[in-house]
Enzyme design. Structure first.
Site, PDB file in Angstrom:
ATOM      1  N   HIS A   1       0.939  -1.286  -0.180  1.00 23.51           N
ATOM      2  CA  HIS A   1       0.042   0.188   0.083  1.00 23.51           C
ATOM      3  C   HIS A   1       1.037   1.270   0.242  1.00 23.51           C
ATOM      4  O   HIS A   1       0.276   2.156  -0.439  1.00 23.51           O
ATOM      5  CB  HIS A   1      -0.972   0.009   1.222  1.00 23.51           C
ATOM      6  CG  HIS A   1      -0.366   0.224   2.614  1.00 23.51           C
ATOM      7  ND1 HIS A   1      -0.022  -0.852   3.427  1.00 23.51           N
ATOM      8  CD2 HIS A   1      -0.273   1.493   3.018  1.00 23.51           C
ATOM      9  CE1 HIS A   1       0.373  -0.306   4.556  1.00 23.51           C
ATOM     10  NE2 HIS A   1       0.190   1.220   4.420  1.00 23.51           N
TER      11      HIS A   1
ATOM     12  N   ASP B   1       0.284  -7.633   1.274  1.00 19.45           N
ATOM     13  CA  ASP B   1       0.763  -6.287   1.465  1.00 19.45           C
ATOM     14  C   ASP B   1       2.088  -5.932   1.495  1.00 19.45           C
ATOM     15  O   ASP B   1       2.798  -5.829   2.122  1.00 19.45           O
ATOM     16  CB  ASP B   1       0.057  -5.420   2.551  1.00 19.45           C
ATOM     17  CG  ASP B   1       0.191  -3.977   2.622  1.00 19.45           C
ATOM     18  OD1 ASP B   1       0.604  -3.380   1.487  1.00 19.45           O
ATOM     19  OD2 ASP B   1      -0.112  -3.380   3.677  1.00 19.45           O
TER      20      ASP B   1
ATOM     21  N   SER C   1       4.288   2.438   8.247  1.00 16.59           N
ATOM     22  CA  SER C   1       3.869   1.629   7.249  1.00 16.59           C
ATOM     23  C   SER C   1       5.083   1.126   6.517  1.00 16.59           C
ATOM     24  O   SER C   1       5.957   1.953   6.216  1.00 16.59           O
ATOM     25  CB  SER C   1       2.710   1.956   6.159  1.00 16.59           C
ATOM     26  OG  SER C   1       1.622   1.848   6.553  1.00 16.59           O
ATOM     27  N   GLY C   2       5.164  -0.014   6.108  1.00 20.39           N
ATOM     28  CA  GLY C   2       6.505  -0.723   5.243  1.00 20.39           C
ATOM     29  C   GLY C   2       7.519  -0.958   6.228  1.00 20.39           C
ATOM     30  O   GLY C   2       8.635  -1.775   5.375  1.00 20.39           O
TER      31      GLY C   2
ATOM     32  N   GLY D   1       2.798   6.317   9.412  1.00 21.33           N
ATOM     33  CA  GLY D   1       3.953   6.677   9.256  1.00 21.33           C
ATOM     34  C   GLY D   1       5.106   5.581   9.345  1.00 21.33           C
ATOM     35  O   GLY D   1       6.087   5.737   8.759  1.00 21.33           O
TER      36      GLY D   1
END
Length: 267
Positions: free
Chosen positions: A75, A126, A219-220, A217
């Site tokens: 995402h 994801d 994410s990933g 913030g």
């Protein structure tokens, strides 16, 4: 298109705390309940930034897979130009995101590979891969993180880190944060979120009482575990109901589910 996607993600990220809508953890806002990371302590952590507006805007985390590739959330790259992402960069060796401490390595991207099974509605698969335009130089502040064997079941306490919010909808300190959270079983996670919402491609971590979690913030970024005797990338920060709410652990893309895919594509 990129601006629209970012605005939609930010709108979801800043939803009222009473909302039970799953939100991605991409956005402006850090780790909840954590502590400062010292320079070089988590050398695999990356800041994923957009520099197309003349400023370096951190919007996601990522992890170093090897000198030429990074692992991120699907995402985080939704709506981006996969074949020409030169307006995006990763920063390795980063600690204080607002200060140049001399250990940073900034590298633009040359390609993005998003999992072909990624679904932004059910948040399936994801995961994405970021190809760097030039190799990183490994040292005490920059190095790769291992990945587990395909199908490995992570357990025990793990470390999630990032530059995302210190509270739901809260402020963002400058220094990289970390917090320890235990792996939660799939059954427990499905009891919290619903039997159909937690898929086999996901892994959950958190404490029942809340107060420790990843947030917008982050994410990933990495969920790093050490139950094998060495530190490896068990999860990728993905989504959750708000941040650090009691009864709702953080949900991560499970790396062990995607090992074969990573090895086949990061070449």
């Amino acid at each position: 298109m990129r601006s629209l996607v970012l605005c939609l993600l930010l709108a979801g990220a800043l939803a009222t705390p009473a909302s039970r809508k799953p939100t991605f953890r991409r956005g402006l806002n850090k780790i909840v309940g954590g502590t400062d990371v010292t320079p070089g302590e988590l050398p695999y952590q990356l800041s994923f930034q957009d520099n197309s507006w003349g400023t370096e805007f951190h919007f996601c985390g990522a992890s170093i897979y090897n000198e030429n590739w990074a692992i991120c959330a699907g995402h985080c790259v939704q709506g981006e130009d996969f074949d020409n992402p030169s307006y995006l960069q990763v920063v390795a060796g980063e600690n204080n995101i607002h200060i140049d401490e001399g250990n940073e390595q900034k590298v633009t991207l040359s390609k993005i590979i998003q999992h072909e099974g990624y679904n932004g509605f059910t948040i399936s698969n994801d995961i994405s891969l970021l190809k760097l335009s030039q190799p990183l130089t490994f040292n005490d502040f920059v190095s790769a993180i291992d990945i587990p064997a395909q199908g490995h079941a992570a357990s025990g306490e793990c470390i999630v880190s990032g530059w995302g919010a210190v509270s739901e909808g809260g402020s963002s300190p400058s220094v990289l944060q970390k917090v320890s959270v235990p792996i939660v079983s799939d059954d427990e996670c499905r009891d919290a979120y619903g039997q159909n919402d937690i898929e086999d491609s996901m892994i959950c971590a958190g404490v029942p009482e809340g107060g420790k979690d990843s947030c917008q913030g982050d994410s990933g970024g990495p969920l790093a575990c050490s139950d094998t005797g060495s530190t490896y990338l068990a999860g990728i920060v993905s989504w959750g109901y708000g941040c650090a709410r009691p009864g709702y652990p953080g949900v991560y893309a499970e790396v062990a589910y995607h090992v074969d895919w990573i090895k086949a594509n990061a070449v």
